[in-house]
Design a protein around this motif. Structure first.
Motif, mmCIF file in Angstrom:
data_model
loop_
_atom_site.group_PDB
_atom_site.id
_atom_site.type_symbol
_atom_site.label_atom_id
_atom_site.label_comp_id
_atom_site.label_asym_id
_atom_site.label_seq_id
_atom_site.Cartn_x
_atom_site.Cartn_y
_atom_site.Cartn_z
ATOM 1 N N SER A 150 26.392 -36.942 36.548
ATOM 2 C CA SER A 150 26.875 -35.959 37.515
ATOM 3 C C SER A 150 27.142 -36.631 38.854
ATOM 4 O O SER A 150 26.359 -37.466 39.302
ATOM 5 N N GLU A 151 28.239 -36.274 39.454
ATOM 6 C CA GLU A 151 28.558 -36.844 40.764
ATOM 7 C C GLU A 151 27.467 -36.485 41.769
ATOM 8 O O GLU A 151 26.984 -35.366 41.810
ATOM 9 N N GLY A 152 27.085 -37.479 42.553
ATOM 10 C CA GLY A 152 26.003 -37.256 43.510
ATOM 11 C C GLY A 152 24.699 -37.848 43.053
ATOM 12 O O GLY A 152 23.689 -37.749 43.755
ATOM 13 N N GLY A 153 24.709 -38.487 41.866
ATOM 14 C CA GLY A 153 23.499 -39.168 41.399
ATOM 15 C C GLY A 153 22.338 -38.218 41.227
ATOM 16 O O GLY A 153 22.406 -37.244 40.484
ATOM 17 N N MET A 154 21.252 -38.494 41.920
ATOM 18 C CA MET A 154 20.030 -37.698 41.761
ATOM 19 C C MET A 154 20.216 -36.257 42.203
ATOM 20 O O MET A 154 19.699 -35.330 41.579
ATOM 21 N N LYS A 155 20.976 -36.057 43.273
ATOM 22 C CA LYS A 155 21.261 -34.687 43.706
ATOM 23 C C LYS A 155 22.134 -33.969 42.676
ATOM 24 O O LYS A 155 22.010 -32.759 42.479
ATOM 25 N N GLY A 156 23.005 -34.722 42.024
ATOM 26 C CA GLY A 156 23.823 -34.143 40.962
ATOM 27 C C GLY A 156 22.983 -33.705 39.779
ATOM 28 O O GLY A 156 23.218 -32.638 39.181
ATOM 29 N N VAL A 157 21.988 -34.514 39.420
ATOM 30 C CA VAL A 157 21.071 -34.139 38.337
ATOM 31 C C VAL A 157 20.312 -32.873 38.716
ATOM 32 O O VAL A 157 20.146 -31.953 37.902
ATOM 33 N N GLU A 158 19.840 -32.827 39.947
ATOM 34 C CA GLU A 158 19.110 -31.645 40.418
ATOM 35 C C GLU A 158 19.972 -30.396 40.313
ATOM 36 O O GLU A 158 19.495 -29.318 39.927
ATOM 37 N N ALA A 159 21.256 -30.533 40.621
ATOM 38 C CA ALA A 159 22.165 -29.379 40.571
ATOM 39 C C ALA A 159 22.416 -28.902 39.141
ATOM 40 O O ALA A 159 22.830 -27.758 38.942
ATOM 41 N N ILE A 201 14.667 -40.275 32.480
ATOM 42 C CA ILE A 201 15.554 -40.773 33.526
ATOM 43 C C ILE A 201 15.503 -42.297 33.592
ATOM 44 O O ILE A 201 14.436 -42.903 33.546
ATOM 45 N N GLY A 202 16.671 -42.901 33.765
ATOM 46 C CA GLY A 202 16.725 -44.330 34.071
ATOM 47 C C GLY A 202 16.912 -45.234 32.878
ATOM 48 O O GLY A 202 17.349 -44.793 31.817
ATOM 49 N N PRO A 203 16.579 -46.520 33.095
ATOM 50 C CA PRO A 203 15.859 -47.159 34.211
ATOM 51 C C PRO A 203 16.641 -47.136 35.525
ATOM 52 O O PRO A 203 17.869 -47.167 35.539
ATOM 53 N N LEU A 204 15.876 -47.124 36.635
ATOM 54 C CA LEU A 204 16.457 -47.059 37.970
ATOM 55 C C LEU A 204 16.030 -48.229 38.848
ATOM 56 O O LEU A 204 16.538 -48.377 39.961
ATOM 57 N N HIS A 205 15.095 -49.053 38.372
ATOM 58 C CA HIS A 205 14.470 -50.043 39.246
ATOM 59 C C HIS A 205 15.370 -51.266 39.491
ATOM 60 O O HIS A 205 16.396 -51.450 38.839
ATOM 61 N N LEU A 249 15.078 -38.538 44.434
ATOM 62 C CA LEU A 249 14.486 -38.580 43.100
ATOM 63 C C LEU A 249 13.279 -37.648 43.013
ATOM 64 O O LEU A 249 13.141 -36.867 42.064
ATOM 65 N N LEU A 250 12.409 -37.712 44.006
ATOM 66 C CA LEU A 250 11.204 -36.881 43.991
ATOM 67 C C LEU A 250 11.540 -35.409 44.174
ATOM 68 O O LEU A 250 10.870 -34.537 43.609
ATOM 69 N N ALA A 251 12.577 -35.126 44.936
ATOM 70 C CA ALA A 251 13.018 -33.726 45.096
ATOM 71 C C ALA A 251 13.517 -33.176 43.765
ATOM 72 O O ALA A 251 13.263 -32.009 43.418
ATOM 73 N N MET A 252 14.233 -34.001 43.012
ATOM 74 C CA MET A 252 14.718 -33.579 41.695
ATOM 75 C C MET A 252 13.544 -33.330 40.745
ATOM 76 O O MET A 252 13.539 -32.342 39.994
ATOM 77 N N VAL A 253 12.529 -34.204 40.778
ATOM 78 C CA VAL A 253 11.356 -34.039 39.912
ATOM 79 C C VAL A 253 10.630 -32.730 40.245
ATOM 80 O O VAL A 253 10.224 -31.977 39.350
ATOM 81 N N ALA A 255 12.599 -29.809 38.930
ATOM 82 C CA ALA A 255 12.502 -29.753 37.465
ATOM 83 C C ALA A 255 11.188 -29.124 37.038
ATOM 84 O O ALA A 255 11.146 -28.298 36.107
ATOM 85 N N HIS A 256 10.105 -29.470 37.704
ATOM 86 C CA HIS A 256 8.803 -28.891 37.377
ATOM 87 C C HIS A 256 8.801 -27.380 37.582
ATOM 88 O O HIS A 256 8.209 -26.635 36.790
ATOM 89 N N LYS A 257 9.463 -26.906 38.627
ATOM 90 C CA LYS A 257 9.523 -25.467 38.881
ATOM 91 C C LYS A 257 10.270 -24.735 37.765
ATOM 92 O O LYS A 257 10.036 -23.543 37.539
ATOM 93 N N LYS A 258 11.138 -25.446 37.087
ATOM 94 C CA LYS A 258 11.897 -24.847 35.987
ATOM 95 C C LYS A 258 11.258 -25.117 34.622
ATOM 96 O O LYS A 258 11.842 -24.841 33.583
ATOM 97 N N GLY A 259 10.061 -25.696 34.622
ATOM 98 C CA GLY A 259 9.359 -25.954 33.369
ATOM 99 C C GLY A 259 9.851 -27.168 32.617
ATOM 100 O O GLY A 259 9.635 -27.283 31.406
ATOM 101 N N ILE A 260 10.513 -28.087 33.299
ATOM 102 C CA ILE A 260 11.034 -29.304 32.668
ATOM 103 C C ILE A 260 10.222 -30.502 33.152
ATOM 104 O O ILE A 260 10.067 -30.706 34.365
ATOM 105 N N SER A 261 9.701 -31.272 32.221
ATOM 106 C CA SER A 261 8.967 -32.487 32.566
ATOM 107 C C SER A 261 9.951 -33.636 32.743
ATOM 108 O O SER A 261 11.063 -33.613 32.199
#
Length: 511
Positions: A123-132, A147-151, A176-180, A183-189
């Motif tokens: 998704s365009e926007g990387g981590m913010k795109g995943v969050e969307a 997710i990843g690898p990202l390192h 990245l942490l905002a997306m995590v 995801a937790h609020k939506k029941g996704i690990s």
């Protein structure tokens, strides 16, 4: 009588009121001297009242032989009825079939896992795109993102490895942490892939395994403290042979307290037999092993044997078609029919289905090293006004595949037989297979698939089993074959599937 007299007489008649229409409340006196409208009631001088028997009289009657016998009969009938109901309840409890205990399930057993290997391609926007796009993941009943690898690391250069730093091309830690968190609020690990040398080969570099294991351990502790639900690594057979492997396990699996969600250690293995995969599950102690058995074993008999070997460990087993290599399902399932077939197969096999992003719409695998861009055009239904018919046909096909994927994911999440049921093989040939999923008194399901280029007729039978029998017919629950319509009945002695077709049959528990 003259005219004046006649007029006077008519006036008198008109002025007289009909006695029936006279008011009862009038003040006029009747012949008896009573007022009009009065009602006379006779009240008896002595009112009669009912009185029951006195205490002495009751005791006298109660002691008669007739009443004594009656009381004894009623008392005996009461106790006989009570004892009979108690005995009936005991018989029902003893004879009723016992409910099977639900096995302990972890979050990675409850739904599909979804790999996003390249955030920007997804998704365009990387981590913010995943969050969307987390709502889209929720609609597919995805239970975990990998997710990843990202390192940061340079290909085959160990000293450049920094597992706690994110490659700037992938985004920043804050996003990245905002997306995590969302995801937790939506029941996704969310699981983070920490495969060290993911840009090169081998995954654990050469002659650096112990040193790299220590770095992975420290990074795992770091990311789990920041909210990740697990760690994934490739080449599990290589990593688990290290003397320091137990330290890495402890850093991940020992990092949760009682009542807290379990942390998952996921390992990937390639080119291992089903027997070796089973042994590695037991010796490595990982929570989930993702193998490439389905990709490497092309025959129905070989695939059935792999499931025969591994089904008892299904809560630690992940299945994918290309997922172990981070490939799209379409790389091996080259037609829409085969994509539907393998989606059905993965959702009904004993274990956790693992997909790579885009598998839900049949995203075509790209050529070369660059990741395939995800296509997000299935949010709307097909348009009535079409400008580019070929493009609209492709979009409609992607939409159809996504609906099929979602229906399978929904069904697996609701049906215990598919979620954690027992497995029984029924049929296999070089290009087809069939198996049964059963759990206690729940609905039973039969999967039958034919990936060959010719029709296949199957006779579905169980091996000798005293506790289980197949019915003569079963109902079609889901099907890719136009000749097998949903809710139609199929004779299990003669199930014919067309080329690249699959069917899911259903029948009830019969006691």
């Amino acid at each position: 009588m003259n005219k004046d007299a006649e007029i006077d007489m008519k006036e008198v008649e008109l002025n007289e009121v009909d006695p029936e229409k006279q008011p009862m409340t009038g003040d006029g006196q009747t012949a008896g001297g009573e007022k009009n409208g009065s009602v006379k009631l006779k009240v008896p001088e002595d009112e009669v009242t009912f009185t029951g028997l006195s205490k002495e009289e009751l005791l006298k009657v109660a002691g008669t032989p007739g009443w004594v016998r009656t009381r004894w009969v009623l008392l005996i009938l009461f106790w006989l009825g009570w004892v009979g109901m108690l005995a009936g309840a005991i018989v029902i409890i003893v004879q009723a079939p016992r409910c099977k205990a639900i096995p302990e399930m972890s979050w990675w057993n409850e739904g599909p896992l979804y790999q996003i290997t390249d955030l920007e391609a997804f998704s365009e926007g990387g981590m913010k795109g995943v969050e969307a796009k987390l709502d889209d993941m929720n609609q597919l009943k995805v239970k975990g993102l990998i997710i990843g690898p990202l390192h940061v690391v340079q290909e085959n250069v160990p000293f450049t490895l920094d597992l706690k730093a994110i490659d700037v091309r992938q985004g920043i830690e804050e996003d990245l942490l905002a997306m995590v968190e969302k995801a937790h609020k939506k029941g996704i690990s969310v699981v983070l892939d920490l495969t060290p040398n993911y840009r090169g080969y081998p995954s654990w570099f050469r002659d650096k395994k112990e040193e790299i294991i220590e770095k992975v351990k420290e990074a795992a502790e770091h990311w789990i403290k920041l909210g990740f639900d697990g760690i994934k690594i490739c080449d599990l057979d290589v990593a688990s042979s290290s003397p320091d492997w137990s330290k890495l396990r402890l850093a991940i699996q020992g990092n949760s307290t009682e009542g807290e969600k379990k942390r998952a250690l996921i390992g990937v293995v390639e080119r291992l037999s089903a027997k070796n995969v089973s042994q590695l599950m037991n010796t490595s102690g990982v929570d989930l092993v993702l193998s490439d058995l389905l990709s490497n074993e092309n025959g129905g008999a070989e695939r059935i044997r792999a499931m025969d070997t591994l089904h008892s460990e299904q809560r630690s087993l992940g299945w994918g078609l290309g997922a172990a290599q981070k490939n799209h399902l379409s790389k091996l399932a080259t037609t829409s029919g085969l994509i539907r077939l393998y989606q059905l197969l993965l959702f009904t096999m004993p274990g956790t289905p693992v997909f790579t992003y885009g598998d839900e719409i049949g995203l075509q695998a790209g050529l070369g090293p660059n990741s395939t861009k995800m296509i997000w055009d299935t949010e709307k239904e097909p348009s009535e006004t079409v400008v580019d018919e070929a493009a609209e046909a492709n979009r409609t096909e992607r939409l159809t595949l996504k609906k099929w994927f979602k229906s399978l994911s929904d069904l697996r999440g609701k049906e215990r037989s598919l979620l954690h049921g027992d497995y029984y093989p029924l049929y296999s040939s070089p290009s087809s297979l069939s198996f049964l999923r059963v759990w206690d008194q729940s609905e039973r399901y039969i999967t039958a698939v034919n990936w060959g280029s010719a029709p296949e007729t199957m006779k579905l039978t169980l091996a000798a089993n005293e506790e289980l029998e197949l019915p003569e017919t079963a109902k079609v629950k889901l099907s890719t074959d136009d000749d097998l319509k949903p809710d139609s009945s199929v004779n299990l002695d003669n199930v014919t599937l067309g080329p690249s077709q699959a069917v899911l049959l259903q029948f009830p528990y019969s006691g």
